[in-house]
Design an enzyme around this catalytic site. Structure first.
Site, PDB file in Angstrom:
ATOM      1  N   SER A 292       0.815  -1.219   0.000  1.00  0.00           N
ATOM      2  CA  SER A 292       0.000   0.000   0.000  1.00  0.00           C
ATOM      3  C   SER A 292       0.846   1.264   0.000  1.00  0.00           C
ATOM      4  CB  SER A 292      -0.934   0.008   1.217  1.00  0.00           C
ATOM      5  OG  SER A 292      -1.786  -1.102   1.196  1.00  0.00           O
ATOM      6  N   HIS A 343       0.551   4.686   4.488  1.00  0.00           N
ATOM      7  CA  HIS A 343       0.009   5.257   3.260  1.00  0.00           C
ATOM      8  C   HIS A 343       0.549   6.669   3.024  1.00  0.00           C
ATOM      9  CE1 HIS A 343      -3.783   2.465   3.434  1.00  0.00           C
ATOM     10  NE2 HIS A 343      -2.651   1.808   3.272  1.00  0.00           N
TER      11      HIS A 343
END
Length: 514
Positions: A292, A343
């Site tokens: 991610s 993230h």
């Protein structure tokens, strides 16, 4: 003067396409109607040119209303809040009836979001109208009205205009075709292959398997396993996690790799992945893994492209990129258990990597040096911060997981030292105390184990394993009275456990024999 209107038509088209960088939206089959757009122009986003011999003013009114309706469709397609259309008629002569009032004021669509500003260019006002249009764009629009224009002149200017538009469109398109995706597919293959290996080795959701194969695990990073800043990128926890990240990488990765090229994409992906893990290491003690952060780094690279080429970005990728990024960030902050720090770290890392490398075939050395120096400084101080306060980088759950790993590997002294050291900074839970007592039993420190097990049952009276281990210790010390008390309690709490029944029976037999 037979070809004057047609020449004026293409003269203005060439000015808008060549000097003002409008793009061709539509050309009619007879090439007498031309739609142009430049969404970044705040004053006039769309221009419609029409060569038509006007006779009556009511036709103009109907045409403007229809034009506004078409403009509303274009506005929605371009996702613009408001749209202004410059509507230019080219006619040999003006309508025979009164028409000026129809062009005096801009026409507003029914919802007020589309404005149509109409101009009529005919032989008697051509020079004045051209000058007015030129002033609208702050550039002189010159035209020799004394010259006779031939069909050949018209063909030449028409071809030049279309060629300029085609060349610009081709140049813009080439920006998105710089490289053919390669590393995107390599990374997809690696993460799928690693998932299969994890499943075969014990399961992709099994904690010990994840740690063994390189998931982000702060206690081991603090012990010097630096490669864990990179290996989590190819590890995924469960099939859904793998599927979602693989799908995102397929779409985003190929886009970024086409835009930046293979080598640049590789660096962007790796640096973004590292940055995501580093941010997660600093902010969260939880075990984590996944691509991610690197995928958010692709978003970061697209945002850098938006900074480097804002006009092209907003016309092509801008809105979609921001909407998808916003949805992903919102999803991360509203759904529990998602590593948002990873993230955001990946997003920043991807932006920084793109800044260091810049766009293909382009150089901005001072800016690239600035990005490189800034990135090195941020990484250095982030690592310093992360390793300077080691206690903040781990939690009891992480310590317990690592201790269990060490016990499984029969490294009892290491597990004991780990739990003891952590216990100095904060009180241990009943589960951690039980694990500590287990290592003490293995190291034959029975008194210490006994003390900790008594603490366990005081904290959690229904911890049946603690009663069982106490029974074993007292049995080893030949204290049968105490041993049978704890053995009975263990059986009472978990009557289905065969080992509890056997030890109770064994103690009872020894007590009878005595």
């Amino acid at each position: 003067m037979a070809f004057l209107e047609e020449y004026l038509f293409w003269k203005l088209a060439k000015f808008l396409v060549g000097k003002q960088e409008y793009r061709i939206l539509h050309v009619s089959e007879d090439q007498r109607e031309l739609w142009l757009e430049k969404t970044e122009n705040k004053q006039t986003q769309v221009v419609r040119l029409l060569q038509y011999n006007l006779e009556w003013s009511n036709w103009i009114q109907r045409d403007i209303v229809l034009l506004a309706d078409n403009g509303e469709k274009i506005r929605r397609k371009l996702a613009k809040r408001e749209l202004t259309i410059l509507n230019v008629y080219f006619s040999a002569y003006p309508p025979v009836d009164d028409y000026e009032f129809r062009l005096a004021k801009p026409y507003l669509s029914v919802n007020g979001k589309v404005t149509v500003d109409s101009v009529l260019i005919e032989r008697s006002n051509a020079m004045e109208a051209f000058e007015k249009l030129g002033s609208r764009y702050d550039l002189p629009l010159r035209m020799d009205f004394s010259k006779e224009y031939s069909e050949e002149d018209i063909e030449t200017i028409k071809k030049n205009t279309i060629q300029i538009a085609a060349d610009r469109a081709k140049a813009e398109q080439s920006v998105f075709q710089y490289g053919k995706p390669f590393f995107t597919y390599v990374f997809i293959a690696i993460q799928i292959g690693m998932f299969l290996i994890l499943e075969a080795a014990g399961g992709s959701t099994d904690t010990s398997t994840l740690i063994k194969f390189g998931a982000k695990f702060n206690p081991l990073i603090l012990e010097g396993e630096w490669w864990r800043f990179f290996t989590p990128v190819i590890i995924h926890i469960g099939l859904l996690h793998l599927f979602m990240n693989t799908l995102a990488l397929y779409y985003l990765g190929t886009m970024v790799e086409r835009l930046y090229g293979n080598g640049r994409f590789f660096v962007i992906y790796i640096l973004a992945g590292f940055s995501g893990v580093l941010a997660s290491f600093i902010s969260s003690p939880n075990l984590s893994a996944g691509a991610s952060g690197a995928i958010f780094g692709c978003f970061g690279a697209l945002l850098y492209f938006g900074v480097a080429k804002p006009k092209l970005f907003w016309r092509t990728l801008g809105l979609n990129t921001l909407v998808v990024l916003g949805i992903n960030l919102a999803f991360g902050f509203t759904v529990p258990g998602i590593d948002n720090a990873g993230h955001l770290g990946g997003l920043v890392g991807g932006f920084a990597a793109a800044g260091i490398l810049h766009l293909p075939k382009k150089r901005r050395i001072p800016l690239q040096i600035f990005f490189l120096a800034g990135t090195i400084v941020i990484i250095f101080f982030s690592l310093q911060y992360g390793f300077s306060d080691k206690a903040a980088r781990v939690d009891e759950r992480s310590i317990l997981v690592l201790a269990q790993q060490q016990v499984n590997d029969e490294k009892y002294q290491q597990a004991n030292d780990l739990l003891t050291e952590f216990g100095k900074s904060e009180p241990l839970s009943s589960e951690s105390l039980f694990m500590l007592s287990f290592t003490e039993i293995k190291l034959e420190r029975l008194e210490e184990a006994k003390t900790n097990l008594l603490k366990v049952i005081e904290m959690e009276p229904e911890f049946h394993e603690a009663y069982y281990n106490l029974a074993l210790i007292f049995l080893q010390e030949n204290n049968l009275d105490q041993a049978i008390i704890y053995a009975k309690k263990a059986v009472e709490l978990n009557p289905e456990k065969e080992s509890y029944k056997k030890i109770l029976e064994q103690i009872a037999n020894l007590k009878d024999a005595a």
